[in-house]
Design a protein around this motif. Structure first.
Motif, mmCIF file in Angstrom:
data_model
loop_
_atom_site.group_PDB
_atom_site.id
_atom_site.type_symbol
_atom_site.label_atom_id
_atom_site.label_comp_id
_atom_site.label_asym_id
_atom_site.label_seq_id
_atom_site.Cartn_x
_atom_site.Cartn_y
_atom_site.Cartn_z
ATOM 1 N N THR A 1 -34.346 -26.591 -3.242
ATOM 2 C CA THR A 1 -33.590 -26.815 -1.773
ATOM 3 C C THR A 1 -34.880 -27.813 -1.381
ATOM 4 O O THR A 1 -36.177 -27.714 -1.657
ATOM 5 C CB THR A 1 -32.740 -25.768 -1.547
ATOM 6 O OG1 THR A 1 -32.482 -25.429 -2.481
ATOM 7 C CG2 THR A 1 -33.215 -26.433 -0.252
ATOM 8 N N ARG B 1 -29.462 -28.710 -2.580
ATOM 9 C CA ARG B 1 -30.027 -27.705 -3.890
ATOM 10 C C ARG B 1 -29.347 -28.630 -5.258
ATOM 11 O O ARG B 1 -28.605 -29.640 -5.404
ATOM 12 C CB ARG B 1 -28.502 -26.552 -3.390
ATOM 13 C CG ARG B 1 -29.343 -26.412 -1.735
ATOM 14 C CD ARG B 1 -27.793 -25.600 -1.524
ATOM 15 N NE ARG B 1 -27.901 -24.722 -0.026
ATOM 16 C CZ ARG B 1 -26.764 -23.893 0.432
ATOM 17 N NH1 ARG B 1 -26.443 -22.936 -0.642
ATOM 18 N NH2 ARG B 1 -26.300 -23.147 1.464
ATOM 19 N N THR C 1 -36.276 -20.919 -4.756
ATOM 20 C CA THR C 1 -34.717 -20.899 -3.657
ATOM 21 C C THR C 1 -34.338 -22.117 -5.402
ATOM 22 O O THR C 1 -32.635 -21.627 -5.554
ATOM 23 C CB THR C 1 -34.880 -22.169 -3.120
ATOM 24 O OG1 THR C 1 -35.347 -23.540 -3.289
ATOM 25 C CG2 THR C 1 -35.277 -21.582 -1.979
#
Length: 223
Positions: free
Chosen positions: A149, A170, A195
């Motif tokens: 992200t 994202r 992430t």
């Protein structure tokens, strides 16, 4: 995360600039990632971009169709190994046209996409505020995110300073900007390491940016 208290929804960030969360599903993300890994290999592979002032970009880059270097285009990697730029695949252009139609509507259909800039960000990489202004076409820019992200800062057309809007991008997200926002300044001030979706198999962030050059095929460069 798989379940959110407030699911993300598409949003118009500025006139002609639209964020579509989760546009690529998990399978599409894996297919695009595998293609990026092929494109990143030599010759004409992933490289560090050096600016005319002697600095370097922290995000590394590979190009398809036309090779971008600060601040022009060529058919060979003039600032790298000198090899011919990798071809731009037809399926990627179709993906770009579908992205524009989904984000801006069928009436926003453009000439065929023929440029891809693929930037790889590790956890420390950033991208300063800039405009995508080296093309002759004003067709919308298509941005696809894979992996970690990031904070995507989308600004105005006049300067690198405020007003701007920070958008969380994202893996799988689509961002399209055209029309009044085609020449807006934008950048990536932060990437959030680790992430990326666990099943994707990517450490870091890939951004695939599609553009229409507007160049004559016989031209050796974009200038």
């Amino acid at each position: 995360m798989d379940a959110e208290l407030f699911p993300r929804s598409r949003a118009e960030i500025a006139p002609g600039a639209v964020h579509v969360p989760g546009w690529l599903d998990a399978d599409d993300q894996r297919r695009l990632l595998e293609a990026c890994r092929d494109w990143a290999g030599p010759p004409a592979g992933l490289r560090t971009v050096r600016t005319p002032g002697g600095g370097t970009m922290t995000a590394r880059q590979v190009c398809l169709g036309w090779h971008w270097y600060p601040y022009a285009y060529a058919r060979t990697v003039v600032d790298g190994d000198g090899a011919p730029v990798k071809p731009f695949p037809e399926w990627l252009g179709e993906l770009g046209r579908r992205a524009v139609a989904d984000a801006l509507g069928a009436e926003a259909a453009t000439a065929p996409y023929d440029i891809a800039l693929i930037n790889f960000y590790d956890g420390d990489a950033r991208m300063g505020m800039h405009r995508d202004s080296d093309e002759k076409s004003d067709a919308p820019v298509v941005s696809l995110s894979l992996g970690d992200t990031c904070v995507f800062r989308f600004g105005n057309t006049e300067s690198r300073s405020r007003p701007y809007t920070d958008v969380e991008l994202r893996s799988g997200d689509l961002f399209v900007f055209g029309n009044a926002s085609r020449l807006a300044y934008h950048g990536v001030p932060k990437v959030y390491p680790q992430t990326a979706p666990q099943g994707l198999g990517l450490t870091g962030r890939l951004n695939v940016t599609l553009r229409v050059s507007g160049f004559e095929e016989t031209s050796p460069s974009g200038v």
